[in-house]
Write a protein that holds these residues in place. Structure first.
Motif, mmCIF file in Angstrom:
data_model
loop_
_atom_site.group_PDB
_atom_site.id
_atom_site.type_symbol
_atom_site.label_atom_id
_atom_site.label_comp_id
_atom_site.label_asym_id
_atom_site.label_seq_id
_atom_site.Cartn_x
_atom_site.Cartn_y
_atom_site.Cartn_z
ATOM 1 N N PHE A 238 1.007 -1.296 -0.077
ATOM 2 C CA PHE A 238 -0.070 0.118 0.160
ATOM 3 C C PHE A 238 0.742 1.103 0.210
ATOM 4 O O PHE A 238 2.119 1.318 0.481
ATOM 5 C CB PHE A 238 -0.842 0.017 1.193
ATOM 6 N N ASP A 239 0.492 2.405 -0.388
ATOM 7 C CA ASP A 239 0.885 3.604 -0.538
ATOM 8 C C ASP A 239 2.197 3.957 -1.151
ATOM 9 O O ASP A 239 2.240 3.287 -2.087
ATOM 10 C CB ASP A 239 1.208 4.012 1.140
ATOM 11 N N ARG A 240 2.879 4.933 -0.664
ATOM 12 C CA ARG A 240 3.930 5.534 -1.729
ATOM 13 C C ARG A 240 5.276 4.746 -1.972
ATOM 14 O O ARG A 240 5.990 4.681 -0.747
ATOM 15 C CB ARG A 240 4.201 7.030 -1.314
ATOM 16 N N CYS A 241 5.426 4.539 -3.267
ATOM 17 C CA CYS A 241 6.675 3.634 -3.411
ATOM 18 C C CYS A 241 7.742 5.005 -3.971
ATOM 19 O O CYS A 241 7.391 5.806 -4.428
ATOM 20 C CB CYS A 241 6.464 2.743 -4.504
ATOM 21 N N CYS A 242 8.926 4.356 -4.001
ATOM 22 C CA CYS A 242 10.080 5.004 -4.861
ATOM 23 C C CYS A 242 10.432 6.369 -4.671
ATOM 24 O O CYS A 242 10.459 7.217 -5.290
ATOM 25 C CB CYS A 242 9.436 4.927 -6.405
ATOM 26 N N ALA A 243 10.278 6.850 -3.393
ATOM 27 C CA ALA A 243 10.546 7.997 -2.933
ATOM 28 C C ALA A 243 11.643 8.224 -1.826
ATOM 29 O O ALA A 243 11.693 9.219 -0.947
ATOM 30 C CB ALA A 243 9.272 8.963 -2.496
ATOM 31 N N GLY A 244 12.555 7.353 -1.774
ATOM 32 C CA GLY A 244 13.571 7.292 -1.009
ATOM 33 C C GLY A 244 13.044 7.308 0.813
ATOM 34 O O GLY A 244 12.133 6.832 0.820
ATOM 35 N N VAL A 245 13.692 8.329 1.424
ATOM 36 C CA VAL A 245 13.108 8.518 2.981
ATOM 37 C C VAL A 245 11.694 8.967 2.995
ATOM 38 O O VAL A 245 11.155 8.907 4.068
ATOM 39 C CB VAL A 245 14.053 9.431 3.630
ATOM 40 N N SER A 246 11.191 9.558 1.904
ATOM 41 C CA SER A 246 9.766 9.966 1.753
ATOM 42 C C SER A 246 8.851 9.085 1.580
ATOM 43 O O SER A 246 7.542 8.963 1.435
ATOM 44 C CB SER A 246 9.602 11.113 0.963
ATOM 45 N N SER A 247 9.137 7.682 1.260
ATOM 46 C CA SER A 247 8.282 6.430 0.899
ATOM 47 C C SER A 247 7.463 6.138 2.030
ATOM 48 O O SER A 247 7.777 6.116 3.431
ATOM 49 C CB SER A 247 9.066 5.522 0.172
ATOM 50 N N THR A 248 6.304 5.925 1.707
ATOM 51 C CA THR A 248 5.312 5.348 2.809
ATOM 52 C C THR A 248 4.909 3.938 2.385
ATOM 53 O O THR A 248 3.957 3.682 3.115
ATOM 54 C CB THR A 248 4.166 6.312 3.020
ATOM 55 N N TYR A 249 5.505 3.162 1.690
ATOM 56 C CA TYR A 249 5.273 1.816 1.214
ATOM 57 C C TYR A 249 5.038 1.022 2.763
ATOM 58 O O TYR A 249 5.810 1.047 3.641
ATOM 59 C CB TYR A 249 6.279 1.260 0.320
ATOM 60 N N ARG A 250 3.933 0.133 2.746
ATOM 61 C CA ARG A 250 3.871 -0.976 3.716
ATOM 62 C C ARG A 250 3.242 -2.115 3.223
ATOM 63 O O ARG A 250 2.621 -2.196 2.209
ATOM 64 C CB ARG A 250 2.975 -0.045 4.869
ATOM 65 N N ILE A 251 3.581 -3.296 3.883
ATOM 66 C CA ILE A 251 3.270 -4.564 3.557
ATOM 67 C C ILE A 251 1.875 -4.912 4.118
ATOM 68 O O ILE A 251 1.821 -4.957 5.291
ATOM 69 C CB ILE A 251 4.319 -5.581 3.616
ATOM 70 N N MET A 252 1.113 -5.520 3.349
ATOM 71 C CA MET A 252 -0.370 -5.950 3.785
ATOM 72 C C MET A 252 -0.436 -7.184 3.317
ATOM 73 O O MET A 252 0.038 -7.871 2.469
ATOM 74 C CB MET A 252 -1.365 -4.893 3.173
ATOM 75 N N VAL A 253 -1.511 -7.823 4.008
ATOM 76 C CA VAL A 253 -2.002 -9.332 3.858
ATOM 77 C C VAL A 253 -3.433 -9.564 3.915
ATOM 78 O O VAL A 253 -4.100 -8.728 4.797
ATOM 79 C CB VAL A 253 -1.120 -10.312 4.571
ATOM 80 N N GLY A 254 -4.072 -10.464 2.962
ATOM 81 C CA GLY A 254 -5.331 -10.945 3.179
ATOM 82 C C GLY A 254 -5.440 -12.495 2.852
ATOM 83 O O GLY A 254 -4.486 -12.986 2.263
ATOM 84 N N ARG A 255 -6.537 -13.106 3.007
ATOM 85 C CA ARG A 255 -6.585 -14.486 2.681
ATOM 86 C C ARG A 255 -7.809 -14.685 2.360
ATOM 87 O O ARG A 255 -8.871 -14.204 2.042
ATOM 88 C CB ARG A 255 -6.381 -15.161 3.921
ATOM 89 N N SER A 256 -7.758 -16.192 1.586
ATOM 90 C CA SER A 256 -9.153 -16.572 0.771
ATOM 91 C C SER A 256 -8.940 -18.131 0.762
ATOM 92 O O SER A 256 -7.854 -18.809 0.884
ATOM 93 C CB SER A 256 -9.201 -16.166 -0.570
ATOM 94 N N GLY A 257 -9.850 -18.690 0.554
ATOM 95 C CA GLY A 257 -10.130 -20.294 0.535
ATOM 96 C C GLY A 257 -9.702 -20.711 -0.862
ATOM 97 O O GLY A 257 -9.684 -21.988 -1.217
ATOM 98 N N ALA A 258 -9.719 -19.838 -1.985
ATOM 99 C CA ALA A 258 -9.507 -19.957 -3.212
ATOM 100 C C ALA A 258 -8.558 -19.015 -3.974
ATOM 101 O O ALA A 258 -8.625 -17.856 -3.419
ATOM 102 C CB ALA A 258 -10.956 -20.036 -3.970
ATOM 103 N N VAL A 259 -7.822 -19.623 -4.591
ATOM 104 C CA VAL A 259 -6.703 -18.581 -5.096
ATOM 105 C C VAL A 259 -7.082 -17.641 -6.011
ATOM 106 O O VAL A 259 -6.642 -16.430 -6.129
ATOM 107 C CB VAL A 259 -5.868 -19.578 -6.146
ATOM 108 N N THR A 260 -8.235 -17.731 -6.552
ATOM 109 C CA THR A 260 -9.065 -16.479 -7.247
ATOM 110 C C THR A 260 -9.966 -15.502 -6.354
ATOM 111 O O THR A 260 -10.327 -14.648 -6.935
ATOM 112 C CB THR A 260 -9.896 -17.086 -8.439
ATOM 113 N N GLY A 261 -9.784 -15.608 -5.112
ATOM 114 C CA GLY A 261 -10.597 -15.144 -4.352
ATOM 115 C C GLY A 261 -11.912 -15.356 -3.848
ATOM 116 O O GLY A 261 -12.355 -16.560 -4.411
ATOM 117 N N PRO A 262 -12.821 -14.816 -3.047
ATOM 118 C CA PRO A 262 -12.533 -13.370 -2.520
ATOM 119 C C PRO A 262 -11.452 -13.485 -1.402
ATOM 120 O O PRO A 262 -11.498 -14.313 -0.587
ATOM 121 C CB PRO A 262 -13.866 -12.932 -2.126
#
Length: 341
Positions: A238-262
């Motif tokens: 999520f959020d801002r990539c590729c801006a050095g020390v101003s980057s706000t990227y963060r790692i998120m996760v969710g799950r599903s019983g099927a590879v195609t979702g939901p």
């Protein structure tokens, strides 16, 4: 977005034997390894091969043809620069985009039998005229990671007016013998197409475009999927990539019983409605973690990602972490290495 300007910088800090750390809650967790050597990489993918480890990342803008960067390691801890993959981009890239882009983005390595499949993205910043390409290698080695690759051409493309962006590829094969390609960035979010497991190209018998996650046009990208138990887990940034020390990227996760979702997050919020459980955000000198991808080493599931090192002027660096599975079936990452808070 897996499409940063990446300039060569000196690495600092690497992967080691797991020690024990303590979270704020007091629960002991493995500490993420302290990596050493040449770690300058963006949008990393990592594969364990017979003679060591191979990592690839987004190309340096305007350097070496903008081709994908290579790193190798004998132990997964100490990393060495291994140059770049070829001296020029595939001919189809310039034809698709109308010009050759400054660099290729966001590779992902997948191994089936003895064949290694390399998917990568060709695009330019802020546009969804994009394509995902494929190369294959019958005998990838850490000793010569740039040798043996064959261009298999364009897998899938998006164009202006589409509601998706064909970048940030990730392949997963399921136990039923089927293969899948997750991809996407901004626009309507993370999508999926069915692949032919052998050729690695699109499955001509299934043209369905599956929708996995969205933030309604907001920043979501860098999809990867792992199966654990009866669930499939979708990791995104999520959020801002590729801006050095101003980057706000963060790692998120969710799950599903099927590879195609939901897919839903830990609170039950659908990822198609902006849901996602946070695994890691910026802390100490480890700013803007993201561009993540899961990989398996010795039967252990791990995550590789990049972060922007505040102590190195915001340079993009390689980092790995074990995936730690809780009794509730949800993953966490190891504590950051000592001295990062």
């Amino acid at each position: 977005m897996k499409r940063s300007v990446l300039l060569p910088v000196l690495g600092a800090a690497t992967l080691g034997v797991l020690a024990l750390g303590v979270q704020a809650s007091g629960a002991a967790l493995p500490v993420q390894p302290t990596l050493k050597g040449d770690l300058d990489i963006h949008d990393p993918t990592l594969l364990k091969v017979a003679d060591g480890y191979v990592a690839m990342g987004t190309g340096f803008e305007g350097i070496d043809g903008g081709t994908l960067r290579l790193k190798t390691s004998k132990d997964g801890v100490n990393w060495t620069d291994a140059g770049h993959l070829g001296d020029h981009q595939p001919a189809w890239v310039g034809k698709l985009l109308g010009q050759e882009p400054p660099n290729l983005w966001a590779p992902t390595l997948f191994q089936k039998g003895k064949t290694t499949y390399l998917y990568f993205a060709a695009s330019t910043f802020g546009k969804n005229t994009s394509g995902i390409g494929l190369m294959t290698n019958p005998a990838l080695s850490a000793a010569k990671p740039g040798v043996g690759w064959s261009d298999r051409g364009l897998v899938f493309a998006s164009k202006r007016g589409d509601t998706f962006n064909a970048i940030d590829p990730y392949r997963i094969d399921t136990a039923d013998g089927r293969a899948w390609l997750a991809f996407g960035s901004f626009w309507d979010g993370i999508k999926m197409r069915s692949l032919d497991p052998q050729t690695g190209l699109l499955n001509k018998q299934n043209a369905t475009l599956y929708s996995l996650a969205s933030r309604g046009g907001g920043a979501i990208e860098a999809a990867s999927i792992v199966q654990h138990g009866r669930f499939f887990y979708l990791f995104v940034s999520f959020d801002r990539c590729c801006a050095g020390v101003s980057s706000t990227y963060r790692i998120m996760v969710g799950r599903s019983g099927a590879v195609t979702g939901p897919y839903t997050d830990k609170s039950g919020v659908p990822m198609m409605k902006g849901g996602g459980t946070q695994l890691q955000a910026g802390q100490g000198r480890f700013l803007g973690p993201g561009g993540q991808e899961n990989y398996t080493d010795g039967g252990i599931q791990n995550l590789v990602y990049h972060y922007y090192d505040q102590d190195a002027g915001g340079a993009s660096m390689l980092q790995t972490s074990p995936l730690i599975w809780g009794a509730d079936g949800w993953p966490t990452l190891g504590a950051l290495p000592e001295g990062t808070s």
